[in-house]
Write a protein that holds these residues in place. Structure first.
Motif, PDB file in Angstrom:
ATOM      1  N   VAL A 259       0.854  -1.193   0.000  1.00  0.00           N
ATOM      2  CA  VAL A 259       0.000   0.000   0.000  1.00  0.00           C
ATOM      3  C   VAL A 259       0.890   1.243   0.000  1.00  0.00           C
ATOM      4  O   VAL A 259       1.838   1.357   0.767  1.00  0.00           O
ATOM      5  CB  VAL A 259      -0.914   0.020   1.238  1.00  0.00           C
ATOM      6  N   GLN A 260       0.555   2.159  -0.889  1.00  0.00           N
ATOM      7  CA  GLN A 260       1.302   3.407  -0.950  1.00  0.00           C
ATOM      8  C   GLN A 260       0.320   4.559  -1.143  1.00  0.00           C
ATOM      9  O   GLN A 260      -0.600   4.470  -1.958  1.00  0.00           O
ATOM     10  CB  GLN A 260       2.317   3.397  -2.089  1.00  0.00           C
ATOM     11  N   LEU A 261       0.529   5.601  -0.359  1.00  0.00           N
ATOM     12  CA  LEU A 261      -0.268   6.821  -0.467  1.00  0.00           C
ATOM     13  C   LEU A 261       0.698   7.977  -0.635  1.00  0.00           C
ATOM     14  O   LEU A 261       1.600   8.156   0.199  1.00  0.00           O
ATOM     15  CB  LEU A 261      -1.117   7.019   0.788  1.00  0.00           C
ATOM     16  N   VAL A 262       0.515   8.764  -1.681  1.00  0.00           N
ATOM     17  CA  VAL A 262       1.447   9.854  -1.970  1.00  0.00           C
ATOM     18  C   VAL A 262       0.663  11.159  -2.088  1.00  0.00           C
ATOM     19  O   VAL A 262      -0.106  11.353  -3.041  1.00  0.00           O
ATOM     20  CB  VAL A 262       2.240   9.599  -3.254  1.00  0.00           C
ATOM     21  N   GLU A 263       0.878  12.039  -1.114  1.00  0.00           N
ATOM     22  CA  GLU A 263       0.200  13.332  -1.099  1.00  0.00           C
ATOM     23  C   GLU A 263       1.019  14.386  -1.847  1.00  0.00           C
ATOM     24  O   GLU A 263       2.251  14.305  -1.904  1.00  0.00           O
ATOM     25  CB  GLU A 263      -0.018  13.831   0.339  1.00  0.00           C
TER      26      GLU A 263
ATOM     27  N   GLY B 257     -13.303   3.552   1.850  1.00  0.00           N
ATOM     28  CA  GLY B 257     -13.380   4.951   2.224  1.00  0.00           C
ATOM     29  C   GLY B 257     -11.981   5.506   2.427  1.00  0.00           C
ATOM     30  O   GLY B 257     -11.046   4.779   2.747  1.00  0.00           O
ATOM     31  N   MET B 258     -11.869   6.809   2.224  1.00  0.00           N
ATOM     32  CA  MET B 258     -10.583   7.480   2.365  1.00  0.00           C
ATOM     33  C   MET B 258     -10.730   8.651   3.341  1.00  0.00           C
ATOM     34  O   MET B 258     -11.810   9.220   3.496  1.00  0.00           O
ATOM     35  CB  MET B 258     -10.084   7.989   1.010  1.00  0.00           C
ATOM     36  N   TYR B 259      -9.601   9.004   3.937  1.00  0.00           N
ATOM     37  CA  TYR B 259      -9.587  10.022   4.981  1.00  0.00           C
ATOM     38  C   TYR B 259      -8.452  11.029   4.737  1.00  0.00           C
ATOM     39  O   TYR B 259      -7.405  10.668   4.220  1.00  0.00           O
ATOM     40  CB  TYR B 259      -9.346   9.378   6.354  1.00  0.00           C
ATOM     41  N   TRP B 260      -8.709  12.251   5.155  1.00  0.00           N
ATOM     42  CA  TRP B 260      -7.655  13.251   5.287  1.00  0.00           C
ATOM     43  C   TRP B 260      -7.552  13.610   6.776  1.00  0.00           C
ATOM     44  O   TRP B 260      -8.564  13.908   7.422  1.00  0.00           O
ATOM     45  CB  TRP B 260      -7.961  14.513   4.498  1.00  0.00           C
ATOM     46  N   TYR B 261      -6.337  13.570   7.273  1.00  0.00           N
ATOM     47  CA  TYR B 261      -6.021  14.011   8.627  1.00  0.00           C
ATOM     48  C   TYR B 261      -5.042  15.179   8.517  1.00  0.00           C
ATOM     49  O   TYR B 261      -4.426  15.397   7.471  1.00  0.00           O
ATOM     50  CB  TYR B 261      -5.345  12.892   9.421  1.00  0.00           C
ATOM     51  N   ARG B 262      -4.867  15.870   9.647  1.00  0.00           N
ATOM     52  CA  ARG B 262      -3.822  16.894   9.701  1.00  0.00           C
ATOM     53  C   ARG B 262      -3.217  16.923  11.094  1.00  0.00           C
ATOM     54  O   ARG B 262      -3.857  16.542  12.073  1.00  0.00           O
ATOM     55  CB  ARG B 262      -4.352  18.272   9.333  1.00  0.00           C
TER      56      ARG B 262
ATOM     57  N   ALA C   8      -7.969   2.709   5.884  1.00  0.00           N
ATOM     58  CA  ALA C   8      -8.002   1.597   6.833  1.00  0.00           C
ATOM     59  C   ALA C   8      -8.314   0.320   6.068  1.00  0.00           C
ATOM     60  O   ALA C   8      -9.372   0.229   5.420  1.00  0.00           O
ATOM     61  CB  ALA C   8      -9.060   1.846   7.898  1.00  0.00           C
ATOM     62  N   LEU C   9      -7.400  -0.629   6.115  1.00  0.00           N
ATOM     63  CA  LEU C   9      -7.594  -1.920   5.466  1.00  0.00           C
ATOM     64  C   LEU C   9      -7.608  -2.974   6.570  1.00  0.00           C
ATOM     65  O   LEU C   9      -6.568  -3.310   7.142  1.00  0.00           O
ATOM     66  CB  LEU C   9      -6.463  -2.215   4.475  1.00  0.00           C
TER      67      LEU C   9
ATOM     68  N   TYR D 228      -3.042   2.892   6.983  1.00  0.00           N
ATOM     69  CA  TYR D 228      -1.883   3.277   6.198  1.00  0.00           C
ATOM     70  C   TYR D 228      -1.888   4.783   5.999  1.00  0.00           C
ATOM     71  O   TYR D 228      -2.949   5.383   5.805  1.00  0.00           O
ATOM     72  CB  TYR D 228      -1.898   2.564   4.843  1.00  0.00           C
ATOM     73  N   TRP D 229      -0.683   5.350   6.026  1.00  0.00           N
ATOM     74  CA  TRP D 229      -0.519   6.794   5.939  1.00  0.00           C
ATOM     75  C   TRP D 229       0.436   7.153   4.808  1.00  0.00           C
ATOM     76  O   TRP D 229       1.393   6.424   4.536  1.00  0.00           O
ATOM     77  CB  TRP D 229       0.071   7.331   7.246  1.00  0.00           C
ATOM     78  N   GLY D 230       0.195   8.313   4.214  1.00  0.00           N
ATOM     79  CA  GLY D 230       1.174   8.872   3.305  1.00  0.00           C
ATOM     80  C   GLY D 230       2.262   9.579   4.092  1.00  0.00           C
ATOM     81  O   GLY D 230       2.255   9.603   5.324  1.00  0.00           O
TER      82      GLY D 230
END
Length: 115
Positions: free
Chosen positions: A1-5, A32-37, A98-99, A104-106
């Motif tokens: 899994v890869q997330l690239v912001e 579903g997908m999420y944005w955190y800060r 969330a899997l 998983y985080w970028g």
């Protein structure tokens, strides 16, 4: 899994930015997908959530009416459109999925709102 912001940067108060997160390694359209800060010196907080098909969204009270989360499943990409930015929006912004029991985080993208 890869997330690239991407898409962060320095913007003046009242300005606009659009963040992007490109996902790979899983069936993007199923989740579903999420944005955190994470603001400086503070804990990470949930900003927005979008359902797998994009029909349902939720926002933190602090960003309602100013931020919009969306997704393009054909491009494995989730977006965060940010308008009327305030200094309080300064943070590192992270994409998240969330899997099962794993999250998983970028790497995050820095947003700085300052004149």
């Amino acid at each position: 899994v890869q997330l690239v912001e991407s898409g962060g940067g320095l913007v003046q108060p009242g300005g606009t930015l659009r963040l992007s997160c490109v996902a790979s390694g899983f069936t993007f359209s199923d989740y579903g997908m999420y944005w955190y800060r994470q603001p400086p010196g503070k804990e990470r907080e949930l900003v927005a959530r979008i359902s797998s098909a994009g029909g349902s969204t939720n926002y933190a009270d602090s960003v309602k009416g100013r931020f919009t989360i969306s997704r393009e499943n054909a491009k494995n990409t989730v977006y965060l459109q940010m308008t009327s930015l305030k200094s309080a929006d300064t943070a590192v912004y992270y994409c998240n999925v969330a899997l099962g029991r794993s999250r998983y985080w970028g790497q995050g993208t820095q947003v700085t709102v300052s004149s």
